[in-house]
Design an enzyme around this catalytic site. Structure first.
Site, PDB file in Angstrom:
ATOM      1  CE  LYS A 297      -8.116  -1.774   1.379  1.00 62.26           C
ATOM      2  NZ  LYS A 297      -6.745  -2.192   1.393  1.00 62.26           N
TER       3      LYS A 297
ATOM      4  CB  SER B 165      -3.644  -2.431   0.219  1.00 66.87           C
ATOM      5  OG  SER B 165      -4.362  -1.239   0.015  1.00 66.87           O
TER       6      SER B 165
END
Length: 173
Positions: free
Chosen positions: A78, A35
Site C-alpha cells: 500500500k 489494489s
C-alpha cells in the site's frame, strides 16, 4: 571427510547469511492483486528494503509492505497516506490530509465513496492502495491504522517485468 565438514560449514554460513539478509536488510515480494494499479501490477516482483525504517519512520508517499493485521502471515502492498497526528478524510472523490486536498496523479480513478475524518494515532500509518475503489486498506476495520511494527519495509525497486524494471519513487505534495 574433512572436505565434507568444510562444505557443511559453507552451507551453514550461507543459510545463516541468507536468513539475516532477508530478516534485516531486504526481501523480494510478488504483487498479488490489483489494489496498487496503475503503479504496480499483478505479478510484479519487488525488492523491499528494510534498513531505512530502522532510522526513520515511514512517511507519506512511501509504498510499503505491511503485515495484514487480521492475518499477519499475509502481506499487503500500500501507499502511506498519513502518519501520527494527520487527519484523513475522503469527500466527493477527493482525499484530504489535514484539510488539504492531495494531488494524486498516481491513482487509477476517482474514489466513489466518502470516508469520515479520522486522526492517525502516533506510531501508526494510514495506508491506501492506488486503485482506491478496489483496495482493502486503512479505511476498513480489519486493516485500520497500521502499527509501525507491522510495516515490513519500503518497496524500493521493481525487478520484474524487465520492461518496467526500476526504482519506485515516492510522491508527496
Amino acid at each position: 571427510m574433512k572436505e565434507l565438514i568444510e562444505i557443511g560449514k559453507s552451507i551453514l554460513i550461507a543459510i545463516i547469511a541468507a536468513f539475516l539478509i532477508i530478516t534485516f536488510i531486504f526481501e523480494t515480494v510478488s504483487v498479488d492483486g490489483h489494489s496498487m494499479d496503475p503503479t504496480l501490477s499483478n505479478g510484479d516482483r519487488l525488492i523491499v528494503e528494510k534498513v531505512s525504517y530502522y532510522f526513520r519512520a515511514p512517511k507519506p508517499g512511501d509504498i510499503v509492505v505491511i503485515k495484514y493485521p487480521a492475518n499477519p502471515k499475509e502481506k499487503f502492498i500500500k501507499r502511506v497516506i498519513g502518519v501520527g497526528g494527520d487527519r484523513i478524510k475522503v469527500e466527493n472523490g477527493k482525499l484530504y490530509v489535514n484539510d488539504v486536498v492531495k494531488n494524486e496523479p498516481y491513482i487509477l480513478e476517482t474514489m466513489t465513496s466518502d470516508f469520515n475524518e479520522v486522526t492517525v494515532p502516533q506510531n501508526t500509518v494510514f495506508v491506501m492502495g492506488d486503485n482506491r475503489n478496489n483496495s482493502r486498506d486503512s479505511r476498513f476495520p480489519d486493516v485500520g491504522f497500521v502499527n509501525y511494527k507491522m510495516v515490513v519495509g519500503r518497496a524500493a525497486l521493481r525487478i520484474y517485468p524487465f520492461s518496467r524494471m526500476g526504482r519506485l519513487s515516492t510522491f508527496q505534495n
